[in-house]
Design a protein around this motif. Structure first.
Motif, PDB file in Angstrom:
ATOM      1  N   ARG A 340      -4.826 -10.814  -7.299  1.00  0.00           N
ATOM      2  CA  ARG A 340      -5.471  -9.525  -7.018  1.00  0.00           C
ATOM      3  C   ARG A 340      -6.211  -9.032  -8.269  1.00  0.00           C
ATOM      4  N   ALA A 354     -14.056  -7.229  -1.737  1.00  0.00           N
ATOM      5  CA  ALA A 354     -13.318  -6.983  -0.488  1.00  0.00           C
ATOM      6  C   ALA A 354     -13.174  -8.280   0.300  1.00  0.00           C
ATOM      7  N   HIS A 357     -10.523 -10.395  -1.354  1.00  0.00           N
ATOM      8  CA  HIS A 357      -9.183  -9.912  -0.998  1.00  0.00           C
ATOM      9  C   HIS A 357      -8.816 -10.380   0.413  1.00  0.00           C
ATOM     10  N   ALA A 358      -9.778 -10.359   1.329  1.00  0.00           N
ATOM     11  CA  ALA A 358      -9.504 -10.816   2.695  1.00  0.00           C
ATOM     12  C   ALA A 358      -9.179 -12.303   2.707  1.00  0.00           C
ATOM     13  N   ASN A 361      -5.727 -12.629   1.553  1.00  0.00           N
ATOM     14  CA  ASN A 361      -4.856 -12.241   2.668  1.00  0.00           C
ATOM     15  C   ASN A 361      -4.675 -13.396   3.645  1.00  0.00           C
ATOM     16  N   MET A 468      -0.222  -7.931   4.998  1.00  0.00           N
ATOM     17  CA  MET A 468      -1.527  -8.398   4.518  1.00  0.00           C
ATOM     18  C   MET A 468      -1.856  -9.752   5.135  1.00  0.00           C
ATOM     19  N   ASP A 471      -3.284  -9.472   8.316  1.00  0.00           N
ATOM     20  CA  ASP A 471      -4.525  -8.704   8.204  1.00  0.00           C
ATOM     21  C   ASP A 471      -4.403  -7.335   8.870  1.00  0.00           C
ATOM     22  N   ARG A 474      -5.537  -4.047   4.104  1.00  0.00           N
ATOM     23  CA  ARG A 474      -6.315  -4.729   3.063  1.00  0.00           C
ATOM     24  C   ARG A 474      -6.429  -3.825   1.842  1.00  0.00           C
ATOM     25  N   ASP A 476      -8.329  -1.917  -0.956  1.00  0.00           N
ATOM     26  CA  ASP A 476      -9.691  -1.391  -1.037  1.00  0.00           C
ATOM     27  C   ASP A 476     -10.141  -1.414  -2.495  1.00  0.00           C
ATOM     28  N   LEU A 483      -4.145   0.575  -0.179  1.00  0.00           N
ATOM     29  CA  LEU A 483      -4.110  -0.162   1.083  1.00  0.00           C
ATOM     30  C   LEU A 483      -4.768   0.642   2.194  1.00  0.00           C
ATOM     31  N   THR A 486      -6.389  -1.825   8.944  1.00  0.00           N
ATOM     32  CA  THR A 486      -7.463  -2.454   9.705  1.00  0.00           C
ATOM     33  C   THR A 486      -7.323  -2.087  11.189  1.00  0.00           C
TER      34      THR A 486
END
Length: 680
Positions: A340, A354, A357-358, A361, A468, A471, A474, A476, A483, A486
């Motif tokens: 991270r 972003a 990070h996805a 995840n 996470m 999903d 996520r 930010d 967090l 979604t």
């Protein structure tokens, strides 16, 4: 000229194509722009080597690694094919031999690194020798935000336009976003003939484990496979050296490899790995791309990879001969924090961070999967699959439980705090831990305060990790890792859907060793990463060490205290007047997410001192009285330096004030200024 089938047999020694090869070879031979995504070990090289022999002219192969090019050229020459490479690793004699073969018109395949495209004379050379096809190996390197980005790959599209010849691009790993980037950068957005030949490597056994004495876990895994060639990937250079030493002490033949080594020792490791049976290389990701050793029997990750793409690329180095191979990936909360922070500290724009990070995840989703890992892995790349029977979860199904209530509690805490906090603060709320930060924000009065005491802190960390992975939430980047929920989470929050979580990884989290000591609380770590990124940008611009801008202790205090104004910033240890003037507004913007109103230099010198608030109040009073009590007098004001002097010296009576301001200004502002000073 012999046909493809005849050359397949006479030159390469194969009686038939592997699945998917024939269609790709036909497209390349026909001169179509081609993009082929094929699994490692699926025979990508043949798909441009064979057409090169069937077409007139020279095929230029752009490849990222010298070792890979030399191996392929050696193999082609052994098969009787006129091939050569122009690389920085060539001897003078080797380079002369390649140019002689080009001049004589006998060379069919010319390999070169992308960096050579920037050299003067390269384009003229390629025009002169009659290039008829460009082949690009490891085409995912063109993705600027991919795990193996090579800046010089961006020149390939320009080369294709200059030579006006067909281009064939090959890679073993590319999600939909990377494929689109390849099309844009190599083919100018014109859709090439695309072949997606599957990502499945059914001979590779997949396994993940939560870290629990990770060195012992790696040693046990290697001990069970003694005498087999393997690769261990580590997150740091230092770890490669210490783990290789531990493997040698345990009786294994092992060496380390990382980007900080000199070129010659790196070449020695590469040569040993190709030559020796049973050698283990402990390496960073600097080792592996283009490794052409078919009988690597296992790959282990001592630390969590950066993404599913990176993971897939790295495990794909095992079992290229099609025989059974095994993998093991260890992961823990420290890994996730490291990954991270690497994303948060990158110079990439917010939308790219972003996306990264996805991607992380998605890898956590694979690590925490409930059912067949291969289904999860292939699903990420857009493929459907049946349970494979060759992964740890098919061998021994995960122990699951209904986690709907726990997830709802976590989601409620996220929403009730405005989606403005990371997992650390949310866990304090859920477990009823009344920290100063919780109390300062009155979060101990929330309905969710203390509702999650059935799990301890480490168990909640495992639950958030799984959320996470599913999903549901996520981080930010704009809110420093806070967090955000979604759309996938809303049905669970509304009671319209449930969710299962893994009990075994939550139980292991509870019994794991104490967490590694970190510089700041988990809650403040993303902001510290963002502040470090800003510091690095200033340091690079000034060509100075980072600590010259601000040292770590100063950034840590910024992350913990989160100043909201330049006055508060001035009270941070290590922020003097000059540094406040140069950097204060920029670092404050990182913390608040908003621009900072410019301060007059005189006012900025007072920042952080008691005189600053006095100055501001005196400025307000002066504005009110600038045209007198009735608002009809001639405008009158004090200079900023005069106001600063009043704020700093704090005269106690009208006579002292007159000596500073003079009669006219004392007459208009004196009484009001004295009232401000007395109130202070």
């Amino acid at each position: 000229m012999p046909g493809a089938a005849e050359l397949l047999s006479s030159v390469f020694g194969f009686s038939e194509f592997r699945p998917g090869q024939a269609e790709i070879v036909d497209a390349v031979m026909a001169g179509q722009h081609t993009l082929a995504i094929m699994p490692t070990g699926g025979g990508k090289s043949l798909c441009f080597q064979l057409p090169a022999l069937c077409r007139d002219g020279v095929t230029v192969v752009i490849s990222p690694l010298i070792a890979l090019m030399r191996d392929q050229v050696r193999g082609l020459r052994e098969a009787g094919v006129a091939a050569g490479a122009l690389t920085s690793g060539n001897t003078e004699e080797e380079t002369e031999e390649v140019f002689r073969a080009l001049d004589e018109g006998v060379l069919k395949l010319l390999y070169m690194a992308p960096e050579r495209l920037s050299a003067g004379g390269t384009l003229n050379l390629l025009r002169r020798i009659g290039v008829s096809l460009i082949a690009v190996d490891e085409a995912h390197c063109v993705s600027q935000w991919g795990h193996d980005f090579r800046p010089d790959y961006l020149r390939i599209g320009e080369l294709r336009r200059s030579l006006n010849v067909p281009l064939a691009a090959f890679t073993a790993t590319a999600d939909a976003e990377t494929r689109a980037e390849i099309v844009t950068r190599l083919f100018d957005g014109v859709q090439p003939e695309t072949f997606l030949r599957g990502f499945d490597r059914p001979n590779i056994h997949l396994a993940f484990e939560v870290k629990d004495s990770p060195r012992r876990q790696i040693l046990d895994f290697a001990d069970a496979r003694k005498g087999q060639s393997g690769i261990v990937y580590c997150g740091t250079r230092a770890k490669t050296e210490s783990l290789a030493a531990a493997l040698r002490e345990a009786g294994h033949s092992a060496c380390h490899y990382h980007g900080g080594m000199e070129a010659e020792p790196r070449r020695e490791v590469e040569a040993r790995f190709q030559r020796e049976d049973g050698l283990i290389v402990v390496a960073t990701v600097a080792f592996g791309m283009g490794v052409d050793k078919p009988d690597i029997r296992w790959v282990a990750h001592a630390d969590l990879p950066k993404s599913i793409e990176g993971y897939y690329q790295e495990i794909g180095r095992a079992g290229r001969d099609g025989a059974p191979a095994e993998t093991l990936t260890l992961y823990g909360p420290e890994d996730i924090r490291l990954r991270r922070s690497q994303i948060d500290e990158s110079p990439a724009p917010a939308e790219r961070r972003a996306a990264d990070h996805a991607r992380l995840n998605a890898l956590l989703g694979l690590a925490e999967a409930l059912t067949c890992r291969r289904q999860t892995l292939l699903g990420y790349f857009g493929e459907e699959a049946q349970p494979c029977g060759t992964c740890d979860l098919c061998d021994r199904p995960a122990e699951a439980f209904d986690g709907t209530e726990a997830v709802r509690k976590a989601l409620s805490a996220i929403l009730r705090t405005g989606e403005y906090f990371g997992a650390g603060h949310l866990i304090d709320i859920l477990t009823g831990n009344g920290t100063d930060k919780v109390k300062a924000r009155s979060h101990d009065a929330l309905p969710t305060f203390g509702v999650g005491r059935e799990f301890d802190r480490r168990q909640w960390q495992a639950i958030f990790r799984q959320m996470m992975g599913h999903d549901l939430v996520r981080p930010d980047p704009e809110r420093h890792g806070a967090l955000r929920m979604t759309e996938a989470a809303r049905p669970i929050l509304r009671g319209e859907a449930g969710i299962e979580l893994r009990r075994d990884t939550i139980r292991k989290a509870s019994s794991a060793r104490p967490a590694v000591k970190t510089l700041v609380a988990e809650e403040d770590a993303p902001l510290l990463s963002a502040l470090k990124a800003k510091r690095r940008a200033f340091a690079e611009a000034a060509k100075a060490p980072a600590y010259v801008i601000f040292n770590d202790r100063t950034l840590i205090e910024m992350a913990e205290k989160r100043p909201q104004t330049l006055d508060e910033m001035a009270r941070i240890s290590g922020v003097g007047a000059k540094k406040l003037e140069r950097y204060g507004a920029a670092f404050l913007e990182v913390i608040t997410g908003e621009g900072t109103a410019a301060l007059h230099p005189t006012r900025r010198k007072l920042a952080g001192r008691e005189a600053a608030s006095l100055y501001d109040r005196l400025l307000e009073v002066q504005a009110e009285l600038s045209r007198g009590d009735g608002g009809i007098d001639k405008p009158l004001s004090c200079s900023t330096s005069l106001l600063a002097k009043v704020a700093e010296t704090r005269p106690g009576d009208l006579r002292a004030l007159e000596r500073l301001l003079g009669d006219r200004r004392a007459e208009r502002f004196g009484a009001a200024f004295l009232q401000v000073l007395h109130e202070a």
